[in-house]
Design an enzyme around this catalytic site. Structure first.
Site, mmCIF file in Angstrom:
data_model
loop_
_atom_site.group_PDB
_atom_site.id
_atom_site.type_symbol
_atom_site.label_atom_id
_atom_site.label_comp_id
_atom_site.label_asym_id
_atom_site.label_seq_id
_atom_site.Cartn_x
_atom_site.Cartn_y
_atom_site.Cartn_z
ATOM 1 N N ASN A 9 0.981 -1.175 -0.103
ATOM 2 C CA ASN A 9 -0.147 -0.006 0.000
ATOM 3 C C ASN A 9 0.785 1.352 -0.210
ATOM 4 O OD1 ASN A 9 -1.867 2.061 0.487
ATOM 5 N ND2 ASN A 9 -2.273 1.483 2.469
ATOM 6 N N LYS A 11 -0.003 4.267 -0.261
ATOM 7 C CA LYS A 11 -0.476 5.572 0.147
ATOM 8 C C LYS A 11 -0.111 6.603 -0.908
ATOM 9 C CE LYS A 11 -0.314 3.373 4.669
ATOM 10 N NZ LYS A 11 0.013 3.745 6.100
ATOM 11 N N HIS A 97 -9.550 1.350 4.953
ATOM 12 C CA HIS A 97 -8.098 1.611 5.690
ATOM 13 C C HIS A 97 -8.465 2.667 6.678
ATOM 14 C CE1 HIS A 97 -4.278 2.908 6.521
ATOM 15 N NE2 HIS A 97 -3.683 1.903 5.828
ATOM 16 N N GLU A 99 -6.932 5.068 7.683
ATOM 17 C CA GLU A 99 -6.830 6.368 7.222
ATOM 18 C C GLU A 99 -7.909 7.189 6.508
ATOM 19 O OE1 GLU A 99 -3.134 5.852 5.110
ATOM 20 O OE2 GLU A 99 -2.138 5.210 7.296
ATOM 21 N N GLU A 169 -5.328 -4.789 10.748
ATOM 22 C CA GLU A 169 -4.513 -3.590 10.854
ATOM 23 C C GLU A 169 -4.577 -2.947 12.084
ATOM 24 O OE1 GLU A 169 -2.567 -2.509 6.808
ATOM 25 O OE2 GLU A 169 -4.136 -1.234 7.171
ATOM 26 N N GLY A 175 2.414 2.532 10.639
ATOM 27 C CA GLY A 175 3.337 3.716 10.717
ATOM 28 C C GLY A 175 4.221 4.088 11.992
ATOM 29 N N SER A 215 3.333 -1.623 10.487
ATOM 30 C CA SER A 215 4.785 -1.941 10.843
ATOM 31 C C SER A 215 5.303 -3.266 10.444
ATOM 32 C CB SER A 215 5.214 -1.417 12.354
ATOM 33 O OG SER A 215 4.645 -0.070 12.320
#
Ligand code: PGA
Length: 252
Positions: A9, A11, A97, A99, A169, A175, A215
């Site tokens: 991904n 991003k 996701h 985000e 996730e 991250g 991560s």
């Protein structure tokens, strides 16, 4: 049979030339590898999908988008629809996701519509779920993930659910450099599989691919992937450098 998947991904990263370079590097490296039942998926930003699908025609990876709108067409300025992705030979699409949930206020109900749109056009959804840190600290992580699955996924018919890839996730791991421990990942993946078994069937649950994301890197991938219910990874930061991403592919 369960497919093992490593999906990158990207991003909102890379210029066109950088994207071209990274896709080419991954394609070239995969060319010399035997992937057996492993699938590698690259999910670049929308403007680079055509570049990726062009190269993918003669390479050992598939292409996914990072987002989609539920409807087929219409007055939704700036959005991209499932038939558009299909017409560009995009095979996968990440949805849900954290985000998107956080910065674009995407609800479980809205994501249910995206799933329907993708499945209608035969694109494989990579459905992300996971709890934020306060939810884990309050020991509510199982409840949170169960609600996400109930409200976004479990309206699907059996033959639709069998085409979905789930990605667990934990938001606190994305991250941050703090990955879930292999035990935490295995425990949640087994829980997700048990929910799918209860709602559909054990056979279907056994066949669903459940990825871990957060991560995941060249160092921890092998241990995470060694768990019986972890079928691969959804990789953010470490998918932006070919060597790192390929080390994760090799760890699967
Ligand atoms: P990360 O991101 O690997 O950079 O933690 C994973 C993801 O957001 O899919």
């Amino acid at each position: 049979m369960r497919t093992k998947i490593v999906a990158g991904n990207w991003k909102m990263n890379k210029t066109f030339l950088e994207a071209e370079e990274l896709v080419a590097q991954v394609a070239e490296a995969l060319d010399t590898r035997k992937l057996d039942n492993k699938t590698v998926v690259l999910c670049p930003p929308f403007p680079y999908l055509e570049l990726a699908t062009d190269i993918a025609k003669d390479a050992k990876f598939s292409v996914g988008a990072q987002n989609v709108y539920p409807d087929d067409s219409g007055a939704f300025t700036g959005e991209v629809s499932p038939p558009m992705l299909k017409s560009m030979e995009v095979e996968y699409c990440i949805i849900g996701h954290s985000e998107r949930r956080k910065y674009f206020a995407e609800s479980n109900e809205f994501l249910a519509g995206k799933l329907d749109g993708l499945l209608k056009h035969d694109i494989i959804p990579i459905f992300c779920c996971g709890e934020v840190l306060p939810e884990r600290e309050a020991k509510k992580h199982f409840k949170v993930v169960e609600k996400q699955l109930n409200e976004s996924l479990f309206h699907l018919k059996k033959n639709e659910m069998s085409r979905v890839v789930v990605a667990y996730e934990p938001v606190w791991a994305i991250g941050t450099g703090v990955n879930a421990t292999p035990e935490q990942a295995q425990e949640m993946h087994a829980f997700i599989r048990s929910l799918i078994a209860k709602k559909y069937s054990k056979k279907l649950a056994d066949d669903v691919t459940i990825l871990y994301g957060g991560s995941c890197n060249a160092k921890n991938a092998k241990e995470l992937f060694s768990n019986p219910d972890v079928d691969g990874g959804l990789i953010g930061g470490a998918s932006l450098k070919a060597v790192d991403f390929l080390a994760i592919v090799d760890a699967l």
